[in-house]
Design a protein around this motif. Sequence first.
Motif, PDB file in Angstrom:
ATOM      1  N   VAL A   1      39.711  39.512  40.314  1.00  0.00           N
ATOM      2  CA  VAL A   1      38.963  40.568  41.007  1.00  0.00           C
ATOM      3  C   VAL A   1      39.844  41.229  42.064  1.00  0.00           C
TER       4      VAL A   1
ATOM      5  N   ARG B   1      36.949  46.659  41.996  1.00  0.00           N
ATOM      6  CA  ARG B   1      35.725  47.177  42.630  1.00  0.00           C
ATOM      7  C   ARG B   1      36.092  48.127  43.763  1.00  0.00           C
TER       8      ARG B   1
ATOM      9  N   THR C   1      35.548  46.788  34.751  1.00  0.00           N
ATOM     10  CA  THR C   1      35.819  45.451  34.226  1.00  0.00           C
ATOM     11  C   THR C   1      36.373  45.559  32.815  1.00  0.00           C
TER      12      THR C   1
ATOM     13  N   SER D   1      38.813  42.775  37.024  1.00  0.00           N
ATOM     14  CA  SER D   1      37.722  43.536  37.633  1.00  0.00           C
ATOM     15  C   SER D   1      38.246  44.239  38.880  1.00  0.00           C
TER      16      SER D   1
ATOM     17  N   SER E   1      32.359  49.306  39.859  1.00  0.00           N
ATOM     18  CA  SER E   1      33.385  48.366  39.394  1.00  0.00           C
ATOM     19  C   SER E   1      33.867  48.754  38.010  1.00  0.00           C
TER      20      SER E   1
END
Lengths: 134, 208
Positions: free
Chosen positions: A34, A71, A92, A69, A90
Amino acid sequence: MKKLLLLAGLFLLMALAAGLALLQPPDPSARMAVFIIPEGAAARESRGFPAANLPKAITLTLGAMDTLSIRNEDGFVARVGPFKLEPGQSFTQQYDRPGTYELICTTIYHVENMQITVIENPDPLKRFLAGLQK
Amino acid sequence: MEIEKSDFSQKSDFLLFMRLIKSLALMALLLAGCSAPRLRGGVFSPPAQAADFALPNVANGEKVVLSSLRGNAVMIYFGYTTCPDICPMTLSTLARAKKMLGSDADKMKVIFVSVDPDRDTPDKLRDYVRAFDQNFIALRGSEDDLLPILTDYQVVVKKNPQPGSAIGYSIDHTAFVFVVDPAGKLREVISTNATADDVANDVRVLLR
């Protein structure tokens, strides 16, 4: 008949174990990479400071079905590769094939080059489980 | 009497065995549910409304409005007919994906937006997309018409002069397929290395 029952019971246990393995990935933190474009990223960059803590290169392991991911927590639109991320949105991507992928990530002022390398997982069991999950 | 007992025991074993089989079948169903198909492209969450646009369809000159295609899975691709590799490869993948969809094929709409209106005449564009699929839609607008659309979709288009070559210039352009779901939301982008199976899977997921 008893042997048959024993075999069926054993199979049931194995199916249960496989099911649990599928439902509970062994290490969730290792499966999702992330990255966050933080609030104020565009404003900080406009003043010449580094904004988003995005690495130049990341490596994902294919067999574990690792996921990227990104964001955008900034109040401005950010560009990731050829598309834009609205504030709060986001992106992904789960990579299914090995290779090297280029992403160009920009806020409105700055360009970050980001390269994603997806490698094969050498663990055949993980590859098998990932295949079942797909 | 002994024989009756034995019969009873065998029936009981048989019932137990059948219950185990039922449990296994239920578990298989549960596992199948857990591994439900997912989108294989780069997914936006939450998805935003896809920027609407209208451009003339080269097949009949009538404007196609993106929002009029609601209820379908719409694939938008920005390219040009002189493109040597990525454009034909992507359109070929989309055409194969459409064939894989069977009865859902007519709910997958492919829009090819020319980023090279100078060279892509309507006839050339129409013939080009029809070579991949008779129902692919080719849109062509002036550079002024295109600019706001390219901006909305963050599509990069850059002409590269090719001195001495017959084509004169090539064009670097964004090569992702933008996927709009039946509700008109931009759900994902599909990269050029996606297979027809990936695309067909995603259309099925979106049409569910």
